[in-house]
Design a protein around this motif. Sequence first.
Motif, PDB file in Angstrom:
ATOM      1  N   PRO A  38       9.982  19.525  -3.768  1.00  0.00           N
ATOM      2  CA  PRO A  38       9.090  20.708  -3.257  1.00  0.00           C
ATOM      3  C   PRO A  38       7.809  20.588  -4.010  1.00  0.00           C
ATOM      4  N   PRO A  39       6.791  21.508  -3.681  1.00  0.00           N
ATOM      5  CA  PRO A  39       5.630  21.746  -4.606  1.00  0.00           C
ATOM      6  C   PRO A  39       6.295  22.500  -5.450  1.00  0.00           C
ATOM      7  N   LEU A  40       5.819  22.505  -6.725  1.00  0.00           N
ATOM      8  CA  LEU A  40       5.866  23.480  -7.898  1.00  0.00           C
ATOM      9  C   LEU A  40       5.552  24.905  -7.463  1.00  0.00           C
ATOM     10  N   GLN A  41       6.368  25.972  -7.930  1.00  0.00           N
ATOM     11  CA  GLN A  41       5.831  27.050  -7.844  1.00  0.00           C
ATOM     12  C   GLN A  41       5.491  27.564  -9.120  1.00  0.00           C
ATOM     13  N   PRO A  42       4.333  28.425  -9.180  1.00  0.00           N
ATOM     14  CA  PRO A  42       3.803  29.068 -10.375  1.00  0.00           C
ATOM     15  C   PRO A  42       4.741  29.875 -11.079  1.00  0.00           C
ATOM     16  N   THR A  43       5.065  29.836 -12.647  1.00  0.00           N
ATOM     17  CA  THR A  43       5.980  30.841 -13.124  1.00  0.00           C
ATOM     18  C   THR A  43       5.536  31.734 -14.015  1.00  0.00           C
ATOM     19  N   ASN A  44       4.203  31.703 -14.365  1.00  0.00           N
ATOM     20  CA  ASN A  44       3.420  32.715 -15.120  1.00  0.00           C
ATOM     21  C   ASN A  44       2.115  32.565 -15.145  1.00  0.00           C
ATOM     22  N   ILE A  45       1.284  33.318 -14.143  1.00  0.00           N
ATOM     23  CA  ILE A  45      -0.090  33.356 -14.046  1.00  0.00           C
ATOM     24  C   ILE A  45      -0.575  34.027 -15.212  1.00  0.00           C
ATOM     25  N   VAL A  46      -1.790  33.440 -15.823  1.00  0.00           N
ATOM     26  CA  VAL A  46      -2.470  34.009 -16.890  1.00  0.00           C
ATOM     27  C   VAL A  46      -3.814  33.736 -16.651  1.00  0.00           C
ATOM     28  N   GLY A  47      -4.577  34.019 -17.736  1.00  0.00           N
ATOM     29  CA  GLY A  47      -6.153  33.619 -17.860  1.00  0.00           C
ATOM     30  C   GLY A  47      -6.565  32.232 -17.771  1.00  0.00           C
ATOM     31  N   LYS A  48      -7.613  31.968 -17.486  1.00  0.00           N
ATOM     32  CA  LYS A  48      -8.028  30.553 -17.390  1.00  0.00           C
ATOM     33  C   LYS A  48      -8.416  30.086 -18.783  1.00  0.00           C
ATOM     34  N   GLY A  49      -8.564  30.758 -19.753  1.00  0.00           N
ATOM     35  CA  GLY A  49      -9.032  30.207 -20.965  1.00  0.00           C
ATOM     36  C   GLY A  49     -10.383  30.189 -21.334  1.00  0.00           C
ATOM     37  N   GLU A  50     -10.613  29.688 -22.722  1.00  0.00           N
ATOM     38  CA  GLU A  50     -12.076  29.872 -22.848  1.00  0.00           C
ATOM     39  C   GLU A  50     -12.849  28.553 -22.560  1.00  0.00           C
ATOM     40  N   PHE A  51     -14.253  28.641 -22.109  1.00  0.00           N
ATOM     41  CA  PHE A  51     -15.071  27.383 -21.822  1.00  0.00           C
ATOM     42  C   PHE A  51     -16.068  27.367 -22.489  1.00  0.00           C
ATOM     43  N   ILE A  52     -16.445  26.142 -22.858  1.00  0.00           N
ATOM     44  CA  ILE A  52     -17.847  25.825 -23.544  1.00  0.00           C
ATOM     45  C   ILE A  52     -18.953  25.186 -22.646  1.00  0.00           C
ATOM     46  N   THR A  53     -19.776  25.620 -22.857  1.00  0.00           N
ATOM     47  CA  THR A  53     -21.221  25.182 -22.097  1.00  0.00           C
ATOM     48  C   THR A  53     -22.042  24.411 -22.889  1.00  0.00           C
ATOM     49  N   HIS A  54     -22.089  23.009 -22.841  1.00  0.00           N
ATOM     50  CA  HIS A  54     -23.082  22.014 -23.524  1.00  0.00           C
ATOM     51  C   HIS A  54     -24.411  22.221 -23.398  1.00  0.00           C
ATOM     52  N   LYS A  55     -25.188  21.744 -23.963  1.00  0.00           N
ATOM     53  CA  LYS A  55     -26.786  21.659 -23.860  1.00  0.00           C
ATOM     54  C   LYS A  55     -27.078  21.154 -22.611  1.00  0.00           C
ATOM     55  N   SER A  56     -26.255  20.159 -22.071  1.00  0.00           N
ATOM     56  CA  SER A  56     -27.085  19.551 -20.858  1.00  0.00           C
ATOM     57  C   SER A  56     -26.591  20.625 -19.716  1.00  0.00           C
ATOM     58  N   GLY A  57     -25.746  21.896 -20.110  1.00  0.00           N
ATOM     59  CA  GLY A  57     -25.473  22.643 -19.000  1.00  0.00           C
ATOM     60  C   GLY A  57     -24.011  22.468 -18.284  1.00  0.00           C
ATOM     61  N   LYS A  58     -23.413  21.394 -18.506  1.00  0.00           N
ATOM     62  CA  LYS A  58     -22.216  21.096 -18.164  1.00  0.00           C
ATOM     63  C   LYS A  58     -21.244  22.075 -18.857  1.00  0.00           C
ATOM     64  N   THR A  59     -20.317  22.546 -18.217  1.00  0.00           N
ATOM     65  CA  THR A  59     -19.135  23.616 -18.819  1.00  0.00           C
ATOM     66  C   THR A  59     -17.683  22.658 -18.667  1.00  0.00           C
ATOM     67  N   ARG A  60     -17.070  22.797 -19.893  1.00  0.00           N
ATOM     68  CA  ARG A  60     -15.876  22.207 -20.301  1.00  0.00           C
ATOM     69  C   ARG A  60     -14.897  23.316 -20.412  1.00  0.00           C
ATOM     70  N   PRO A  61     -13.466  23.269 -20.360  1.00  0.00           N
ATOM     71  CA  PRO A  61     -12.613  24.061 -20.849  1.00  0.00           C
ATOM     72  C   PRO A  61     -12.348  23.657 -22.369  1.00  0.00           C
ATOM     73  N   LYS A  62     -12.250  24.844 -23.314  1.00  0.00           N
ATOM     74  CA  LYS A  62     -12.526  24.568 -24.840  1.00  0.00           C
ATOM     75  C   LYS A  62     -11.556  23.669 -25.253  1.00  0.00           C
ATOM     76  N   TRP A  63     -10.277  23.757 -24.797  1.00  0.00           N
ATOM     77  CA  TRP A  63      -9.084  22.826 -25.336  1.00  0.00           C
ATOM     78  C   TRP A  63      -9.524  21.363 -24.999  1.00  0.00           C
ATOM     79  N   PHE A  64     -10.199  21.229 -23.791  1.00  0.00           N
ATOM     80  CA  PHE A  64     -10.404  19.456 -23.515  1.00  0.00           C
ATOM     81  C   PHE A  64     -11.741  19.317 -24.377  1.00  0.00           C
ATOM     82  N   ALA A  65     -12.721  20.141 -24.807  1.00  0.00           N
ATOM     83  CA  ALA A  65     -13.846  19.837 -25.629  1.00  0.00           C
ATOM     84  C   ALA A  65     -13.360  19.815 -26.883  1.00  0.00           C
ATOM     85  N   ASP A  66     -12.486  20.410 -27.678  1.00  0.00           N
ATOM     86  CA  ASP A  66     -12.098  20.183 -28.802  1.00  0.00           C
ATOM     87  C   ASP A  66     -11.509  18.857 -29.096  1.00  0.00           C
TER      88      ASP A  66
END
Length: 201
Positions: free
Chosen positions: A141-169
Amino acid sequence: MRVLLACEESQAVCKEFRKLGHEAYSCDIQPCSGGHPEWHLQQDVTELLQQDWDMIIAFPPCTDLAVSGAAWFEQKRKDGRQKASIDFFMLFANAKCEKIAIENPVGIMSTIWRKPDQKIQPWQFGHEAQKTTCLWLKGLPPLQPTNIVGKGEFITHKSGKTRPKWFADAFKLPPDERRKVRSKTFEGIAKAMAEQWAGNA
């Protein structure tokens, strides 16, 4: 249950199944980083797919499949890398097992094969982070959400592209470590896979 976690060196999902008492094994050509080599099969997964498993959860490499790498697709098609990755992905799709889940980012398999059964986010499972993850499911079966929280921090690069902070780090890390951090299953998702899917065994 006898469970194969294919292409999982982190053992994140393997450990959650083990906590529930299942005979789970991670498999990867790399040594495991999850601290339990006794549960890790360091080998090519192809031979293991000939064995009997109650469930297979696969995390095939996405480098040649994810839309994030579309700029390199033409070259990868020419040199055969993309075709090899598609064929490897389909080994799991066609495996003889009643319960199969294949995980990958948004990529070409949605058109090459079929659309995923579900797209999930870490923030649906207790982690303030965004990472769109596709799941192709068979007998599960599809997974059911267990604990919905905020989407976290995002970083905007000089190019204007936005990435999640954890991914950019992760880009600050050496390439090998970076790949491991970016591909590791979030703990909340791993726990949901074990508890929700093993409960339907």
